[in-house]
Design a protein around this motif. Structure first.
Motif, short mmCIF file in Angstrom:
data_model
loop_
_atom_site.label_atom_id
_atom_site.label_comp_id
_atom_site.label_asym_id
_atom_site.label_seq_id
_atom_site.Cartn_x
_atom_site.Cartn_y
_atom_site.Cartn_z
N PRO A 266 4.27 17.60 -4.35
CA PRO A 266 5.21 16.55 -3.93
C PRO A 266 5.79 16.79 -2.55
O PRO A 266 6.23 15.83 -1.89
N ALA A 267 5.79 18.04 -2.08
CA ALA A 267 6.35 18.35 -0.76
C ALA A 267 5.34 18.14 0.35
O ALA A 267 5.71 18.22 1.53
N ALA A 268 4.08 17.88 0.02
CA ALA A 268 3.07 17.68 1.04
C ALA A 268 3.26 16.34 1.72
O ALA A 268 3.82 15.41 1.15
N LEU A 269 2.78 16.24 2.93
CA LEU A 269 2.91 15.01 3.70
C LEU A 269 1.64 14.19 3.50
O LEU A 269 0.54 14.69 3.81
N PRO A 270 1.74 12.95 2.97
CA PRO A 270 0.52 12.15 2.83
C PRO A 270 -0.03 11.78 4.21
O PRO A 270 0.72 11.58 5.16
N SER A 271 -1.34 11.68 4.26
CA SER A 271 -2.00 11.41 5.53
C SER A 271 -3.19 10.51 5.30
O SER A 271 -3.99 10.74 4.37
N HIS B 66 0.86 -1.19 0.00
CA HIS B 66 0.00 0.00 0.00
C HIS B 66 0.89 1.23 0.00
O HIS B 66 1.95 1.26 0.62
N TRP B 67 0.42 2.29 -0.66
CA TRP B 67 1.16 3.56 -0.72
C TRP B 67 0.15 4.71 -0.62
O TRP B 67 -0.99 4.61 -1.12
N HIS B 68 0.60 5.78 0.01
CA HIS B 68 -0.21 6.99 0.09
C HIS B 68 0.46 8.06 -0.77
O HIS B 68 1.63 8.40 -0.57
#
Length: 496
Positions: free
Chosen positions: A439-444, A431-433
């Motif tokens: 691209p600099a945002a943090l996945p959540s 799995h990937w977020h």
């Protein structure tokens, strides 16, 4: 001296069978006699067979006589009267005399009268092999290594000897285990298992990095596919397909052309490591430009004009071995070395995984062209490839936005802040977020607005550019625009 009518032959003629005089008796009877000829049952012995010698002191009842010399007078008396002169006339006269004598003899139920027992000896009994000798031949018999005579003797013995028959059956079953039926296609995991077993006993003095081992394994699998191909298959047409950002495109080449394409793109890694570039100095820096320069670089460079398959395969494999050997000796510090690909660059460790994925994709293209099955990579290697594609998706999505091929971001925030996220699941790989707005945002997980689920084959076809994004078999839920942008960005990872 033999009589003219005894069926063997006398001194003055050829005998009743008109055959040549018998040859000298062999020094030793064969170990296993051949099958009994029909002539023995009718009373006629074949010319090549001779009865056993008589007991000591007894005169031979029949057989070849001493030849008469020219000094012997013609018409000398013998046991049956005067002999006819030697030569064709004498033989003809003796034959007429035999025919007259046969007409005077009474019929006994057969055409030829049986000779008297005192004039004819029965054939000697066939030599029989002992039980111990026949038992010792069972191993050779099971391997079909016995001559025909011994084979017949052993099989006749097995008909009435139960212990030998049981042992022969066990030996035949053992021979079958030595030649088991197996597929001609090697297990794709065989190489990994053999290497793991070897390294488990004694680790390599200079270990190959994991990220380079992925490329080494895929190049070896492709090389195994190429090794058994003939020259005609090397010239088989191959259709290369990829997604250029807007639509699916393709290019026709040959198997040799595909291997040349892989070699010149691998040359980007070679140049970054200080190894010779197959295109030499001043070569283009992007994969497509390098490929076109090689394909159209003249007869000495054009792989499509190569006369020998080894002229294509050998340089590609030698370069691949040199790449793996160089990074193995370079140590951990080389893994972050940047490798330029024209409009973008990748760390060295990611470049090796990227080249491994290209080997897999183009091996599938070749296998499809020659109608040969090709298995996917090992699970651990496949996960590395999928992980690289997933990590490249945010940059690919941002590049599409800059080109006006994707919608604008919905919400921008500071670098490292949580943002909108898409959850990507590839069956069997993980799995990937994926951050959607930057691209600099943090996945959540809390900011997830859409989910996509694909199996490994569907993800491979999409990332390789073999299917349009609209036709990708995927489970989708959530924001349709975010799903569309990610599917198109995945297809845009493909290239020539």
């Amino acid at each position: 001296m033999s009589r003219p009518d005894d069926g063997i032959g006398g001194t003055g003629g050829t005998g009743r069978g008109d055959g040549p005089p018998p040859a000298p008796e062999p020094a030793e009877a064969p170990r296993i006699p051949p099958p009994r000829p029909a002539a023995e049952d009718s009373g006629r012995w074949p010319a090549h067979w001779h009865p056993a010698p008589p007991a000591d002191g007894a005169p031979p009842p029949c057989g070849p006589q001493e030849p008469r010399g020219p000094q012997e007078p013609q018409g000398q008396q013998g046991p049956q009267g005067p002999q006819e002169p030697r030569g064709p006339q004498g033989q003809q006269g003796q034959q007429e005399q035999q025919e007259q004598q046969e007409q005077q003899e009474p019929a006994t139920g057969s055409r030829d009268p049986l000779p008297a027992s005192r004039d004819r000896l029965p054939p000697p009994p066939a030599p029989q092999l002992s039980h111990a000798v026949l038992k010792s031949l069972l191993g050779a018999w099971a391997l079909a290594a016995c001559p025909p005579e011994e084979t017949a003797a052993v099989e006749a013995h097995l008909n009435h000897c139960n212990p030998c028959a049981d042992e022969a059956l066990r030996l035949r079953e053992a021979v079958g285990l030595l030649h088991t039926e197996q597929s001609l296609d090697l297990d794709p995991l065989l190489r990994s298992r053999v290497l793991a077993g070897c390294l488990g006993r004694r680790p390599a003095r200079i270990p190959v990095p994991d990220w380079a081992g992925v490329y080494d394994a895929e190049a070896a699998r492709l090389d195994a596919l190429l090794r058994d191909m003939g020259e005609a298959e090397w010239r088989a047409p191959v259709r290369l397909r990829w997604f250029d950002g807007r639509r699916q495109v393709g290019r026709d080449t040959t198997v040799a052309g595909v291997i040349g394409h892989l070699m010149v793109v691998d040359g980007i890694l070679a140049a970054s490591l200080g190894l010779p570039d197959p295109l030499g100095a001043g070569a283009p820096g992007d994969p497509e430009g390098r490929t076109e320069a090689y394909w159209h670089g003249g007869p000495e460079r054009s792989l499509e004009a190569a006369a020998e398959p080894e002229a294509v395969r050998e340089p590609w494999r030698e370069q691949g071995h040199a790449l793996v050997r160089t990074v193995s000796f370079a140590g951990r510090g080389a893994r972050m070395l940047p490798v330029p690909y024209g409009g973008f660059s990748l760390p060295l460790r990611d470049s090796f995984v990227d080249r491994a994925f290209e080997c897999w994709v183009h091996a599938g293209d070749i296998a499809e062209a020659i109608d040969y099955p090709y298995e996917p990579p090992a699970s651990a290697h496949l996960r590395r490839m999928v992980d690289l594609c997933a990590r490249l998706l945010p940059d690919a999505l941002a590049a599409r936005r800059r080109a006006g091929l994707a919608g604008p971001p919905r919400r921008l925030g500071p670098a490292g802040a949580p943002g909108r996220t898409l959850h990507l699941e590839v069956e069997g790989s993980g799995h990937w977020h994926i951050p959607l707005d930057s691209p600099a945002a943090l996945p959540s997980e809390a900011e997830t607005v859409a989910r996509i689920a694909l199996d490994r084959e569907a993800f491979y076809q999409l990332a390789a550019g073999h299917v349009p994004p609209e036709e990708a078999a995927a489970g989708q839920i959530g924001d349709p625009e975010a799903i569309r942008d990610v599917l198109f960005a995945t297809a845009s990872l493909s290239r020539l």
